[in-house]
Every structure is written in structure tokens, then in C-alpha cells.
Design a protein around this motif. Structure first.
Motif, PDB file in Angstrom:
ATOM      1  N   ALA A  59     -53.607  22.005  86.361  1.00 47.55           N
ATOM      2  CA  ALA A  59     -53.046  21.167  85.299  1.00 47.55           C
ATOM      3  C   ALA A  59     -52.860  19.734  85.785  1.00 47.55           C
ATOM      4  N   GLU A  60     -52.431  19.585  87.028  1.00 37.98           N
ATOM      5  CA  GLU A  60     -52.246  18.247  87.606  1.00 37.98           C
ATOM      6  C   GLU A  60     -53.580  17.517  87.712  1.00 37.98           C
ATOM      7  N   ALA A  61     -54.626  18.235  88.096  1.00 32.53           N
ATOM      8  CA  ALA A  61     -55.961  17.637  88.214  1.00 32.53           C
ATOM      9  C   ALA A  61     -56.465  17.211  86.833  1.00 32.53           C
ATOM     10  N   ARG A  62     -56.215  18.033  85.806  1.00 29.73           N
ATOM     11  CA  ARG A  62     -56.629  17.678  84.447  1.00 29.73           C
ATOM     12  C   ARG A  62     -55.894  16.448  83.951  1.00 29.73           C
ATOM     13  N   LYS A  63     -54.623  16.335  84.324  1.00 30.31           N
ATOM     14  CA  LYS A  63     -53.817  15.211  83.868  1.00 30.31           C
ATOM     15  C   LYS A  63     -54.335  13.884  84.439  1.00 30.31           C
ATOM     16  N   LYS A  64     -54.844  13.939  85.673  1.00 28.06           N
ATOM     17  CA  LYS A  64     -55.310  12.723  86.331  1.00 28.06           C
ATOM     18  C   LYS A  64     -56.704  12.300  85.897  1.00 28.06           C
ATOM     19  N   GLN A  65     -57.416  13.174  85.146  1.00 27.88           N
ATOM     20  CA  GLN A  65     -58.761  12.825  84.706  1.00 27.88           C
ATOM     21  C   GLN A  65     -58.709  11.711  83.671  1.00 27.88           C
ATOM     22  N   LYS A  66     -59.666  10.801  83.737  1.00 31.41           N
ATOM     23  CA  LYS A  66     -59.754   9.721  82.758  1.00 31.41           C
ATOM     24  C   LYS A  66     -60.570  10.212  81.574  1.00 31.41           C
ATOM     25  N   THR A  67     -59.934  10.214  80.411  1.00 27.86           N
ATOM     26  CA  THR A  67     -60.651  10.602  79.203  1.00 27.86           C
ATOM     27  C   THR A  67     -60.853   9.360  78.345  1.00 27.86           C
ATOM     28  N   PHE A  68     -61.981   9.287  77.683  1.00 26.38           N
ATOM     29  CA  PHE A  68     -62.240   8.166  76.791  1.00 26.38           C
ATOM     30  C   PHE A  68     -62.802   8.696  75.492  1.00 26.38           C
ATOM     31  N   GLU A  69     -62.579   7.935  74.451  1.00 25.99           N
ATOM     32  CA  GLU A  69     -63.086   8.317  73.143  1.00 25.99           C
ATOM     33  C   GLU A  69     -64.168   7.341  72.732  1.00 25.99           C
ATOM     34  N   VAL A  70     -64.951   7.744  71.739  1.00 24.16           N
ATOM     35  CA  VAL A  70     -65.924   6.836  71.145  1.00 24.16           C
ATOM     36  C   VAL A  70     -65.361   6.442  69.789  1.00 24.16           C
ATOM     37  N   LYS A  71     -64.935   5.193  69.682  1.00 28.34           N
ATOM     38  CA  LYS A  71     -64.397   4.671  68.426  1.00 28.34           C
ATOM     39  C   LYS A  71     -65.565   4.114  67.620  1.00 28.34           C
ATOM     40  N   GLU A  72     -65.444   4.169  66.294  1.00 36.92           N
ATOM     41  CA  GLU A  72     -66.532   3.687  65.451  1.00 36.92           C
ATOM     42  C   GLU A  72     -66.070   2.513  64.602  1.00 36.92           C
ATOM     43  N   ILE A  73     -66.896   1.480  64.557  1.00 41.44           N
ATOM     44  CA  ILE A  73     -66.662   0.311  63.701  1.00 41.44           C
ATOM     45  C   ILE A  73     -67.828   0.262  62.717  1.00 41.44           C
ATOM     46  N   LYS A  74     -67.499   0.247  61.421  1.00 35.62           N
ATOM     47  CA  LYS A  74     -68.544   0.206  60.396  1.00 35.62           C
ATOM     48  C   LYS A  74     -68.616  -1.187  59.790  1.00 35.62           C
ATOM     49  N   MET A  75     -69.830  -1.664  59.618  1.00 35.94           N
ATOM     50  CA  MET A  75     -70.065  -2.993  59.035  1.00 35.94           C
ATOM     51  C   MET A  75     -71.193  -2.901  58.021  1.00 35.94           C
ATOM     52  N   ARG A  76     -71.357  -3.993  57.272  1.00 43.95           N
ATOM     53  CA  ARG A  76     -72.483  -4.150  56.354  1.00 43.95           C
ATOM     54  C   ARG A  76     -73.241  -5.400  56.785  1.00 43.95           C
ATOM     55  N   PRO A  77     -74.534  -5.509  56.461  1.00 46.89           N
ATOM     56  CA  PRO A  77     -75.325  -6.657  56.917  1.00 46.89           C
ATOM     57  C   PRO A  77     -74.816  -8.006  56.404  1.00 46.89           C
ATOM     58  N   ASN A  78     -74.236  -8.048  55.215  1.00 46.64           N
ATOM     59  CA  ASN A  78     -73.783  -9.337  54.655  1.00 46.64           C
ATOM     60  C   ASN A  78     -72.269  -9.486  54.790  1.00 46.64           C
ATOM     61  N   ILE A  79     -71.722  -9.142  55.968  1.00 43.75           N
ATOM     62  CA  ILE A  79     -70.284  -9.206  56.207  1.00 43.75           C
ATOM     63  C   ILE A  79     -69.829 -10.668  56.259  1.00 43.75           C
ATOM     64  N   ASP A  80     -68.640 -10.921  55.725  1.00 37.31           N
ATOM     65  CA  ASP A  80     -68.069 -12.265  55.709  1.00 37.31           C
ATOM     66  C   ASP A  80     -67.536 -12.615  57.104  1.00 37.31           C
ATOM     67  N   THR A  81     -67.382 -13.904  57.397  1.00 40.09           N
ATOM     68  CA  THR A  81     -66.968 -14.331  58.744  1.00 40.09           C
ATOM     69  C   THR A  81     -65.570 -13.821  59.098  1.00 40.09           C
ATOM     70  N   HIS A  82     -64.625 -13.882  58.159  1.00 42.78           N
ATOM     71  CA  HIS A  82     -63.270 -13.412  58.458  1.00 42.78           C
ATOM     72  C   HIS A  82     -63.266 -11.908  58.704  1.00 42.78           C
ATOM     73  N   ASP A  83     -63.992 -11.160  57.879  1.00 42.58           N
ATOM     74  CA  ASP A  83     -64.087  -9.710  58.067  1.00 42.58           C
ATOM     75  C   ASP A  83     -64.712  -9.392  59.427  1.00 42.58           C
ATOM     76  N   TYR A  84     -65.719 -10.164  59.801  1.00 45.78           N
ATOM     77  CA  TYR A  84     -66.378  -9.989  61.096  1.00 45.78           C
ATOM     78  C   TYR A  84     -65.374 -10.223  62.225  1.00 45.78           C
ATOM     79  N   ASP A  85     -64.560 -11.289  62.093  1.00 50.55           N
ATOM     80  CA  ASP A  85     -63.563 -11.585  63.132  1.00 50.55           C
ATOM     81  C   ASP A  85     -62.542 -10.454  63.273  1.00 50.55           C
TER      82      ASP A  85
END
Length: 155
Positions: A59-85
């Protein structure tokens, strides 16, 4: 077999019957800790406590493991500058947390005819995050969406 008694001292090579008797006298269990050794190594110990300790270490070894997630960002081709920021701010926050980011660009209707605009937008994302991230998966078209995966660079 090689025997190690309850206080950790080596008893040397003893017979199985003698080892069982010593374990019974101590009120403990005889556990084979190295079956592939020549001769096999056995130890006199409390098996329940031994099992608990190994679970605790795992359990201690599992706790020390680095886990990462894959987050998703969705966009459209004609995105506005503020939305892009706003999207770029979210991407930077994900990188600070050590997560990977999947940038998905969805095309609708006639936007499919202008895939070059989508590629330009993903290249802009790449250049804006160049100092904090590296491209893990190059932009590629999957049906009606273009996908690119970015991973944070080690600091």
C-alpha cells in the motif's frame, strides 16, 4: 533447510520436523520465505503479522506512485480569441498539476472543407505551450475531429 528463528538469528540447516517443533514451542508459524534457494530458507514468525506487514508495504508503494490523468480540452476551428485564452489558461493549469492534455478540435458541417484552419489552430496551441509541454501525439484527423496530445515537460 536453512532456518531463521523468531529473533532473526540463523539456526543453520535443520530438518523439517525439528523446525516444526521449534515453531510450535515458540507458539509461532513456520514460513518458507525463499523456496528457490539452495537449501530453501524458512523462518519462524507470526504469519498473520507477516501478511499484514507485506500488505502495508504494498500500500505504501502504491501511495508513492505518480499517477496522471489525460484531461481533454474541446475546441472548434472558428474559436474566438477570448475563448481561446480561457482554454489555454485551463491547459496551463492541467500541466501544473502534472496531467496530460488531449486537445480535441471538432468540425461541424461545412467546417470539414477547411481542415487547414483546424491544423493552424492546433499549431498555435503547440507554439503557445512550447515552453511548458511537448507534443506526445501529433495532430491527426479522426472522423470529424482532429486530436493532439500534449504532455508536461519535466522541470
Amino acid at each position: 533447510m536453512q532456518l531463521v528463528d523468531a529473533d532473526g538469528s540463523n539456526r543453520g540447516i535443520v530438518s523439517i520436523d525439528e523446525a516444526m517443533q521449534l515453531a510450535e514451542d515458540a507458539g509461532l508459524d513456520l514460513v518458507e520465505v525463499a523456496p528457490n534457494a539452495d537449501p530453501p530458507v524458512c523462518k519462524i514468525l507470526d504469519y498473520g503479522r507477516f501478511k499484514f506487514q507485506t500488505q502495508k508495504k504494498a500500500a505504501e508503494a502504491r501511495k508513492k506512485q505518480k499517477t496522471f490523468e489525460v484531461k481533454e480540452i474541446k475546441m472548434r476551428p472558428n474559436i474566438d480569441t477570448h475563448d481561446y485564452d480561457v482554454k489555454m489558461k485551463a491547459i496551463r493549469k492541467f500541466f501544473e498539476g502534472g496531467d496530460k492534455v488531449k486537445v480535441t478540435l471538432r468540425f461541424r458541417g461545412r467546417e470539414m472543407a477547411h481542415q487547414n484552419l483546424g491544423m493552424e489552430l492546433l499549431n498555435k496551441v503547440r507554439t503557445d505551450t512550447q515552453e511548458i509541454a511537448k507534443v506526445e501525439a501529433e495532430p491527426k484527423l479522426e472522423g470529424r475531429q482532429m486530436v493532439m496530445v500534449l504532455a508536461p515537460t519535466a522541470r
